[in-house]
Enzyme design. Structure first.
Site, PDB file in Angstrom:
ATOM      1  N   GLU A 272     -93.100  20.676  30.902  1.00  0.00           N
ATOM      2  CA  GLU A 272     -93.764  19.384  31.139  1.00  0.00           C
ATOM      3  C   GLU A 272     -95.230  19.710  31.332  1.00  0.00           C
ATOM      4  O   GLU A 272     -95.603  20.435  32.253  1.00  0.00           O
ATOM      5  CB  GLU A 272     -93.170  18.688  32.364  1.00  0.00           C
ATOM      6  CG  GLU A 272     -93.613  17.236  32.509  1.00  0.00           C
ATOM      7  CD  GLU A 272     -94.905  17.103  33.298  1.00  0.00           C
ATOM      8  OE1 GLU A 272     -95.975  16.963  32.657  1.00  0.00           O
ATOM      9  OE2 GLU A 272     -94.842  17.142  34.530  1.00  0.00           O
ATOM     10  N   CYS A 306     -99.608  14.760  37.113  1.00  0.00           N
ATOM     11  CA  CYS A 306     -99.551  14.594  35.664  1.00  0.00           C
ATOM     12  C   CYS A 306     -99.354  13.155  35.247  1.00  0.00           C
ATOM     13  O   CYS A 306     -99.742  12.759  34.147  1.00  0.00           O
ATOM     14  CB  CYS A 306     -98.459  15.478  35.081  1.00  0.00           C
ATOM     15  SG  CYS A 306     -96.851  15.261  35.856  1.00  0.00           S
TER      16      CYS A 306
END
Length: 513
Positions: A272, A306
């Site tokens: 990720e 994020c």
């Protein structure tokens, strides 16, 4: 805060104050159940009080990393033989432990990373919910065994998921417990061993994952933990590890993926890798609601996550009022030490992050964009006023680069269609949102946005707020490597590979899982 919440915060603040006056916690590597202190000793500063060292770790040498992998591999050979139901039972044993440890974990995260009370407390709560969800998903029929039709030739057959061997887990600073715990839990359920390399900006926090695994009563050496900055991470990826779970930058993630395609065969990388997350606001939107969602999603954890919103794409009729509302709300954001009960966000994580923030705010001012906020706050910590930069073009580097800071750009675009095009004009695709009163725009957004997690008119959250159970979380394009998201029912299966097995019917009893 309620009275009960304030009382809990007071206890949290008191424990932080106590820890700040004590000696730093030196976290050991743990390999084969033994504490190790190999490598140079390095301190971790408190970003709210950089003169204080709150924890320390030894920078793991490559030989120790290799030993950790080999030790885990030896233990994994027996763990792989343990039935799935028993593995689930072991992992589930940690749920009560995590519930009890959550408050103490919150103190670690606040001291090492600077998270405010709500964000720090959520680390343990989310890990608890991940434990519940992943074990529940793994128990469902067909989770690890593919139901097949009868073999026309009369053989006994099945198709099952088998572990790869040993997974490395490399974690970021912003969720130093959650982002290490989730992959570790998934890998263990699937039958793997694990070597965790913690974030060098949160080693004491990352150590919590090893402590969680101790509560599972696993074979000695199955899970090992090492600490350090870049070199131990490089050593882990260069080892004969069978797979890697990585959370971090696109550049590092792509480098790992490239290296894992070399050698005699490709190995799995579950990555990720961040995002450049937009929200579209159109003329028909509820601008008050949009401003609320924008400010929360942009500046929670100081923009250092994020999923954080970092760019607003707004159509002309809504632009001026939205800029005014966002700037007004941003000015009210309380940036303070985690011991402050009213703190919404804490400091940025390091002197390097502070320097980058000052550089990009300076660039925005030099290029004569409109900047609201962006100042360094008084005190010795890395505290800054979140920056809102408007009048910046949607394709400007300040609007298209992931900064991982409390830095938000607002760009006027001629139409919804051009806003959607600008939103997708990035190699990343993690989260995205829209505020609109037009049902056709909402439908077109859902059909056309290139992101793994999307919000439409969500109060309080423009691009953030994903949680185990209600939502999955993950990215498209350069934001993710597998197309399968964390927090979901298919996540754990990525840590295993499929095997079809066929035997004479008299040996059917061997087909157990």
């Amino acid at each position: 805060m309620t009275a009960a919440d304030r009382q809990d915060h007071q206890a949290f603040a008191a424990e932080i104050a106590k820890r700040r006056t004590g000696d730093p916690v030196v976290v050991p590597h743990v390999v084969g159940g033994e504490e190790r202190f190999d490598g140079e000793l390095i301190g971790r500063e408190d970003p709210g009080h950089p003169s204080l060292t709150v924890s320390a770790y030894h920078d793991a040498p490559a030989e120790l990393v290799q030993l950790a992998v080999a030790t885990s591999r030896a233990a994994q050979q027996e763990w792989a033989k343990v039935p799935l139901s028993t593995r689930i039972e072991h992992v589930r044993r940690a749920i009560d432990y995590v519930a009890d440890a959550a408050q103490e974990w919150a103190v670690r995260v606040a001291l090492e990373v600077g998270k405010s009370y709500a964000g720090a407390q959520a680390e343990g709560v989310e890990v608890r919910d991940i434990l519940r969800c992943y074990t529940e998903y793994a128990e469902r029929p067909g989770a690890f065994e593919d139901e097949r039709t009868a073999d026309p030739a009369g053989f006994a057959n099945d198709s099952v998921l088998r572990p790869y061997g040993v997974f490395g887990v490399i974690t970021p600073f912003n969720y130093p417990i959650v982002q290490a715990a989730g992959p570790t839990i998934g890998a263990l359920i699937a039958g793997n061993g694990v070597v965790v390399k913690t974030s060098h900006q949160g080693p004491w926090s990352g150590q919590a994952v090893y402590e969680m695994c101790q509560a599972m009563d696993l074979p000695t050496g199955l899970v090992n933990i090492v600490h350090g900055a870049d070199e131990p991470g490089k050593a882990l990826t260069a080892s004969d590890i069978d797979g890697i779970s990585f959370t971090g930058s696109v550049a590092v993630g792509r480098s790992i993926m490239k290296s894992f395609t070399n050698g005699p065969y490709a190995r799995p990388v579950i990555a990720e890798m961040g995002g450049k997350n937009p929200v579209i606001v159109t003329d028909t939107a509820d601008l008050e609601a949009a401003a609320d969602g924008i400010v929360f999603s942009a500046f929670d954890l100081g923009g250092q996550k994020c999923s954080a919103l970092s760019r607003v794409l707004v159509t002309p009729g809504a632009h001026d009022r939205l800029v005014e509302l966002v700037a007004e709300r941003t000015g009210r954001v309380v940036v303070a030490d985690p011991t402050d009960a009213d703190a919404f966000a804490g400091p940025v994580v390091s002197a390097e992050a502070l320097a980058r923030f000052e550089r990009i705010v300076g660039q925005a001012r030099e290029e004569h964009f409109t900047v609201s906020g962006g100042e360094r706050l008084d005190g010795d910590g890395y505290f800054v006023r979140p920056a809102v930069v408007s009048s910046v073009p949607a394709d400007h580097t300040l609007s298209t680069t992931e900064h991982f800071l409390p830095f938000l750009t607002i760009s006027q675009v001629p139409s919804f269609e051009e806003a959607l095009s600008a939103a997708n004009a990035t190699p990343m695709g993690l989260t995205a949102g829209i505020y609109t009163g037009d049902i056709d725009e909402a439908r077109a957004f859902l059909d056309g946005i290139e992101a793994g997690c999307v919000d439409v008119n969500v109060p309080g959250h423009a691009t953030t707020g994903w949680w185990p159970g209600p939502q999955t979380f993950g990215g498209w394009k350069a934001s993710g490597s597998t197309g399968v998201q964390t927090l979901g029912k298919w996540y754990t299966q990525q840590f295993a590979r499929q095997q079809a097995r066929k035997l004479p019917v008299q040996l059917e009893h061997l087909l157990t899982y």
